[in-house]
Design an enzyme around this catalytic site. Structure first.
Site, PDB file in Angstrom:
ATOM      1  N   HIS A 238      34.435 -48.966  -4.045  1.00 24.03           N
ATOM      2  CA  HIS A 238      33.714 -47.700  -3.655  1.00 24.03           C
ATOM      3  C   HIS A 238      34.377 -46.574  -3.941  1.00 24.03           C
ATOM      4  CE1 HIS A 238      36.816 -47.904  -0.779  1.00 24.03           C
ATOM      5  NE2 HIS A 238      36.683 -46.504  -0.632  1.00 24.03           N
TER       6      HIS A 238
HETATM    7  C1  UD1 Z   1      35.570 -42.591   2.503  1.00 20.39           C
HETATM    8  C2  UD1 Z   1      36.912 -41.924   2.474  1.00 20.39           C
HETATM    9  C3  UD1 Z   1      37.766 -42.992   1.640  1.00 20.39           C
HETATM   10  C4  UD1 Z   1      37.545 -44.490   2.311  1.00 20.39           C
HETATM   11  C5  UD1 Z   1      36.068 -44.854   2.643  1.00 20.39           C
HETATM   12  C6  UD1 Z   1      36.204 -46.293   3.018  1.00 20.39           C
HETATM   13  C7  UD1 Z   1      36.918 -39.745   2.193  1.00 20.39           C
HETATM   14  C8  UD1 Z   1      37.281 -38.392   0.937  1.00 20.39           C
HETATM   15  N1  UD1 Z   1      36.877 -40.804   1.652  1.00 20.39           N
HETATM   16  O1  UD1 Z   1      34.966 -42.533   1.352  1.00 20.39           O
HETATM   17  O2  UD1 Z   1      38.912 -42.553   1.494  1.00 20.39           O
HETATM   18  O3  UD1 Z   1      38.210 -45.175   1.588  1.00 20.39           O
HETATM   19  O4  UD1 Z   1      35.591 -43.566   3.212  1.00 20.39           O
HETATM   20  O5  UD1 Z   1      34.832 -46.466   3.394  1.00 20.39           O
HETATM   21  O6  UD1 Z   1      36.964 -39.220   3.200  1.00 20.39           O
HETATM   22  N2  UD1 Z   1      27.421 -43.417   3.626  1.00 20.39           N
HETATM   23  C9  UD1 Z   1      26.413 -44.207   4.420  1.00 20.39           C
HETATM   24  N3  UD1 Z   1      26.677 -44.651   5.847  1.00 20.39           N
HETATM   25  C10 UD1 Z   1      27.821 -44.302   6.408  1.00 20.39           C
HETATM   26  C11 UD1 Z   1      28.782 -43.665   5.521  1.00 20.39           C
HETATM   27  C12 UD1 Z   1      28.541 -43.366   4.245  1.00 20.39           C
HETATM   28  O7  UD1 Z   1      25.359 -44.634   3.735  1.00 20.39           O
HETATM   29  O8  UD1 Z   1      28.167 -44.611   7.459  1.00 20.39           O
HETATM   30  C13 UD1 Z   1      27.187 -43.019   2.393  1.00 20.39           C
HETATM   31  C14 UD1 Z   1      26.663 -41.665   2.372  1.00 20.39           C
HETATM   32  O9  UD1 Z   1      25.673 -41.518   1.331  1.00 20.39           O
HETATM   33  C15 UD1 Z   1      27.837 -40.889   1.737  1.00 20.39           C
HETATM   34  C16 UD1 Z   1      28.641 -41.967   0.892  1.00 20.39           C
HETATM   35  O10 UD1 Z   1      28.238 -43.158   1.720  1.00 20.39           O
HETATM   36  O11 UD1 Z   1      27.322 -39.785   0.937  1.00 20.39           O
HETATM   37  C17 UD1 Z   1      30.057 -41.713   0.715  1.00 20.39           C
HETATM   38  O12 UD1 Z   1      30.441 -41.417   2.120  1.00 20.39           O
HETATM   39  P1  UD1 Z   1      31.726 -40.584   2.768  1.00 20.39           P
HETATM   40  O13 UD1 Z   1      32.217 -40.854   3.876  1.00 20.39           O
HETATM   41  O14 UD1 Z   1      31.515 -39.391   2.273  1.00 20.39           O
HETATM   42  O15 UD1 Z   1      32.925 -41.279   1.604  1.00 20.39           O
HETATM   43  P2  UD1 Z   1      33.242 -42.625   1.101  1.00 20.39           P
HETATM   44  O16 UD1 Z   1      32.958 -42.854  -0.210  1.00 20.39           O
HETATM   45  O17 UD1 Z   1      32.814 -43.769   2.443  1.00 20.39           O
END
Ligand code: UD1
Length: 372
Positions: free
Chosen positions: A211
């Site tokens: 990811h």
């Molecule tokens: C975040 C953390 C990362 C961790 C990861 C584990 C930061 C900078 N990054 O990254 O360190 O390893 O979580 O999962 O905080 N989304 C969904 N549903 C959810 C959550 C996210 O659809 O429940 C999608 C959204 O489109 C979002 C994307 O995933 O834009 C990224 O989510 P985000 O929390 O911003 O960062 P991660 O890539 O999950």
């Protein structure tokens, strides 16, 4: 008790999936001390049921006392929203200590709010460094550690990094790896159910997670990784629970999987199912931080698709190998493991399931010293 006879009030902040398994054992340990009271704030950074709710249930975390419901957005937007909403709670509740976990946006946002309001902050999993400032997590780690009052490190390299950055030694506490507390606690509840449902034989499959922006936000890179996984899956079935951000890229770019019976894409799994698969996998291919640690503890070979790691001890002591950007290296290391010549490893000191307890003792000492 605090001097005024009141309980010492600790507020925990979690937001994203990797925070949940770190907060659970600390909350459990704190609950054993009647002089401590605690509340849980969920920022809502992760909000899908299979990224959040299922972990609360399986880890025995209480329902959050406060949910900030920030959701997804750019880094600045997400961090700012968490700060604004969390500040209101801190002003209202005036905790004696705020505990933040890991390196996600929720971690740095909450630490910044507290630093400005003069509320002590403890950082669980402090001192880890990849020395790669293109990673958002590295920025979050650097800032959080500069402003936290208590720094709980999982391994000696964390202490060394913090000392090198000028952090006062008395703030640093080597307590061990809190994620391993959760693993040790829940291992007896783990079974082969998920593997059986997927019709997989023990040690006859690879478990894959990806990811990181560096792997999945670049179309060419992501397509090349998928191609290599397809090649690997000709000899070894690959099971790939797909993170939402990875799923979004797959759809956006319409990337095809040649044969989904060999490279099997799944929805994100709960903690127990994931651990069940990890324990019985021939090897794990990942870019996650926590999985490098869990595989080291379990002695499962781990091939990390990154140029660097903030967890070097998993390479020095454990089963982790950094394969970097070289996908041929990934294929060769996979083959070595299948041939029985893969790397073996040991378990780092203090990765023993008792880190939550050690953190609690430090918190109590810190409070009494501050109030003498
Ligand atoms: C975040 C953390 C990362 C961790 C990861 C584990 C930061 C900078 N990054 O990254 O360190 O390893 O979580 O999962 O905080 N989304 C969904 N549903 C959810 C959550 C996210 O659809 O429940 C999608 C959204 O489109 C979002 C994307 O995933 O834009 C990224 O989510 P985000 O929390 O911003 O960062 P991660 O890539 O999950």
């Amino acid at each position: 008790m605090a001097d005024n006879g009141k309980k010492i009030y600790v507020l925990h902040i979690v937001g994203a999936r990797p925070n949940f398994m770190k907060a659970a054992p600390v909350m459990r340990a704190l609950a054993r001390y009647p002089e401590l009271s605690q509340k849980l704030v969920h920022t809502g950074q992760h909000y899908d049921a299979n990224m959040s709710e299922i972990f609360f249930r399986q880890l025995g975390l209480p329902a959050p006392d406060f949910n900030l419901e920030v959701g997804s957005g750019s880094h600045a937007w997400q961090t700012a929203q968490i700060m604004m909403r969390f500040e209101e709670i801190v002003l209202q509740k005036r905790p004696n200590l705020v505990l933040v976990y890991g390196d996600v946006n929720s971690t740095v946002a909450a630490a910044l709010v507290c630093a400005k309001l003069g509320i002590p902050v403890g950082h669980v999993e402090a001192g880890l460094r990849s020395f790669d400032r293109t990673m958002p997590e590295e920025i979050n780690r650097l800032i959080t550690d500069q402003i936290a009052d208590l720094l709980f490190t999982p391994s000696q390299d964390g202490n060394d990094n913090l000392i090198g950055e000028g952090v006062a030694p008395e703030k640093i506490h080597l307590v061990g790896n809190v994620m391993i507390d959760t693993l040790v606690h829940l291992l007896p509840s783990v079974n082969g159910r998920c593997r059986q449902e997927l019709h997989l034989e023990p040690k006859k499959f690879a478990l894959v997670t990806l990811h990181r922006p560096s792997n999945v936000d670049d179309r060419e890179r992501f397509a090349a990784i998928l191609k290599t996984l397809d090649t690997i899956s000709r000899n070894l079935t690959c099971v790939f629970p797909v993170h939402p951000r990875t799923r979004a890229r797959l759809q956006e770019w319409d990337l095809a999987i040649p044969d989904e019976s060999r490279l099997r894409l799944l929805e994100p799994l709960g903690y127990l199912d994931f651990l069940g698969l990890m324990q019985e996998a021939a090897l794990v291919i990942t870019d996650s931080g926590g999985i490098q640690e869990e595989t080291t503890f379990l002695g499962i070979p781990c091939l990390t698709l990154r140029k660097n790691t903030e967890r070097p001890i998993t390479v020095e002591v454990g089963t982790n190998i950094l394969v970097g950007e070289d996908l041929e290296h990934l294929e060769n290391e996979t083959q070595a493991i299948l041939n029985g010549t893969g790397k073996t490893g040991g378990v780092p000191p203090l990765w023993d399931g008792k880190t939550g307890e050690r953190i609690t003792k430090v918190i109590l000492e810190f409070h009494y010293m501050a109030n003498i």
